[in-house]
Design an enzyme around this catalytic site. Structure first.
Site, PDB file in Angstrom:
ATOM      1  N   THR A 264      42.584  94.515   5.106  1.00 29.60           N
ATOM      2  CA  THR A 264      41.674  95.533   5.648  1.00 29.60           C
ATOM      3  C   THR A 264      41.566  95.425   7.166  1.00 29.60           C
ATOM      4  O   THR A 264      41.752  94.340   7.731  1.00 29.60           O
ATOM      5  CB  THR A 264      40.278  95.343   5.021  1.00 29.60           C
ATOM      6  OG1 THR A 264      39.330  96.065   5.779  1.00 29.60           O
ATOM      7  CG2 THR A 264      39.850  93.881   5.041  1.00 29.60           C
ATOM      8  N   ASP A 265      41.202  96.546   7.809  1.00 30.91           N
ATOM      9  CA  ASP A 265      40.957  96.499   9.258  1.00 30.91           C
ATOM     10  C   ASP A 265      39.674  95.727   9.589  1.00 30.91           C
ATOM     11  O   ASP A 265      39.436  95.386  10.749  1.00 30.91           O
ATOM     12  CB  ASP A 265      40.885  97.924   9.841  1.00 30.91           C
ATOM     13  CG  ASP A 265      39.767  98.779   9.249  1.00 30.91           C
ATOM     14  OD1 ASP A 265      39.091  98.334   8.302  1.00 30.91           O
ATOM     15  OD2 ASP A 265      39.570  99.904   9.756  1.00 30.91           O
ATOM     16  N   GLU A 266      38.847  95.450   8.555  1.00 30.25           N
ATOM     17  CA  GLU A 266      37.559  94.810   8.836  1.00 30.25           C
ATOM     18  C   GLU A 266      37.721  93.381   9.350  1.00 30.25           C
ATOM     19  O   GLU A 266      36.795  92.814   9.926  1.00 30.25           O
ATOM     20  CB  GLU A 266      36.651  94.872   7.593  1.00 30.25           C
ATOM     21  CG  GLU A 266      36.441  96.320   7.168  1.00 30.25           C
ATOM     22  CD  GLU A 266      35.385  96.553   6.096  1.00 30.25           C
ATOM     23  OE1 GLU A 266      34.456  95.740   5.971  1.00 30.25           O
ATOM     24  OE2 GLU A 266      35.494  97.567   5.379  1.00 30.25           O
TER      25      GLU A 266
END
Ligand code: NAD
Ligand code: TYD
Length: 350
Positions: free
Chosen positions: A132-134
């Site tokens: 994820t980009d998180e």
């Protein structure tokens, strides 16, 4: 030799779209869906592919190293696409332990099984880790996450995904395991568990229930249609460079409150209500603890190197998504009541 591809988390939201795409597009390959069917795993998502001769479902826990090793040998697995995870930030705030277990230890168990099973011949093998980009943390009002942005996870969910990404890179560096990682922005589309913003709010608007907007609704997310994510995974799985990372996103940033008002417009129109009638349901509630302000992905590497681009404009994708949830109320009713778990018992218990 035909490929034998183990897809973990294939009964979940994104995983089910990936399983469908691979099962249909690669009839000569064996597709094994390994999922232990947590609350987020729903085999009904895959009704249309379950009879395909190249599709196999196995109920197993990725943390069970011995079983994963056995499955790899049984199916002579040549590639892994790893999506199984705990995926909801709010749940990670309430119970971080299961996130560390599934996302970090589960990934480690798969990596170790792949290393052991492929130890004599890694040629043509690939461990693809879906992330994820998180993991990059939170942006202020300018800039984008690129593949070289330093990791700075801020929620227990993103910390656990960052931990898993680090293990994947460590296995590549230390044992030369052939790996590739992708980090994608927020997905939306059919079959997403209605705890995430878009399906939760569509369902609540339909039933005239309050729409709990965290904080002032000022947070920004970058939304991508789930089938475009699945296509990106296909492209990277087949053409990505071993050891590399690819960011996936649609350059499609929305402030939550603007997205919510757009969803309200679409749902009201489709249900024949006066425009904006459901805006009264907007209810500002206490902000999420440590709420990341903004995510925004620069996916130009994927476009420039592998030619992938999103296929859908957001307005089109959102309308398609709203229609899907409105047309599939029984799916939502079953998933919110937990009834879908009976499906597994009927289908797979003999
Ligand atoms: P999801 O929660 O809908 O599905 C997760 C699936 O994993 C479920 O089918 C569940 O049963 C399975 N699972 C959980 N623990 C397991 C275990 N121990 N063993 C076997 N299976 C297990 O998640 P999703 O939204 O489809 O996300 C899939 C992947 O994509 C995750 O790795 C997530 O971090 C990543 N991702 C998600 C998004 C998003 O917007 N949803 C964006 C970027 C990346
Ligand atoms: P979510 O779908 O949980 O994805 P993520 O937190 O991984 O980005 O939430 C998307 C955005 O919507 C996020 O800024 C939190 C916000 N949100 C609400 O305002 N209310 C809600 O009930 C939910 C679930 C999310």
């Amino acid at each position: 030799m035909e490929k034998s591809i183990l897809i973990t988390g294939g009964a979940g939201f994104i995983g089910s779209h990936v399983v469908r795409l691979f099962t249909r597009n690669y009839p000569g390959a064996t597709i094994i869906n390994l999922d232990n069917l947590t609350y987020a795993g729903n085999l009904e998502n895959l009704r249309d592919v379950e009879k395909h001769p190249n599709y196999h479902f196995i109920k197993a826990d990725i943390c069970d190293y011995e079983q994963v090793k056995t499955i790899m040998a049984e199916f002579a697995v040549t590639g892994i696409i790893h999506l199984a995870a705990e995926s909801h930030v709010d749940r990670s705030i309430t119970d971080p332990f299961i996130f560390a277990k599934t996302n970090i230890l589960g990934t480690l168990s798969l990596l170790q099984a792949a290393k052991e099973y492929w130890k004599n011949d890694c040629h043509g093998r690939l461990f693809y880790h879906v992330s994820t980009d998180e993991v990059y943390g939170s942006l202020e009002h300018g800039g984008f996450f690129t593949e070289t942005t330093p990791y700075d996870p801020k929620s227990p969910y993103s910390a656990s995904k960052a931990g898993s990404d680090h293990f994947v890179r460590a296995f590549h560096n230390t044992y030369k395991l052939p790996v590739v990682i992708s980090n994608c922005s927020n997905n939306y589309g059919p079959c997403q568990f209605p705890e995430k913003l878009i399906p939760l709010f569509i369902n609540n608007i339909r039933h005239n229930r309050p729409l709990p907007v965290y904080g002032r609704g000022e947070n920004v997310r970058d939304w991508l249609f789930v089938e475009d994510h699945a296509r990106a995974i296909d492209v990277i799985f087949h053409n990505g460079k071993i050891g590399d990372t690819y960011n996936i996103g649609g350059f499609n940033e929305w402030k939550n409150i603007d997205l919510i008002k757009t969803m309200i417009k679409i749902v009201d129109r489709l249900l024949g209500r006066p425009e904006g009638a459901s805006e009264k349901l907007i209810t500002y509630v206490t902000d999420r603890a440590g709420h990341d302000l903004r995510y925004a992905i620069d996916s130009s590497k994927l476009k420039n190197e592998l030619g992938w681009e999103p296929s859908l404009q957001f307005e089109e994708g959102l309308e398609k998504t709203v229609r899907w949830y409105l047309d599939n109320q029984p799916w939502l009713d079953k998933i919110t009541s937990g009834d879908y778990q009976k499906y597994y018992e009927q289908m797979y218990t003999f």
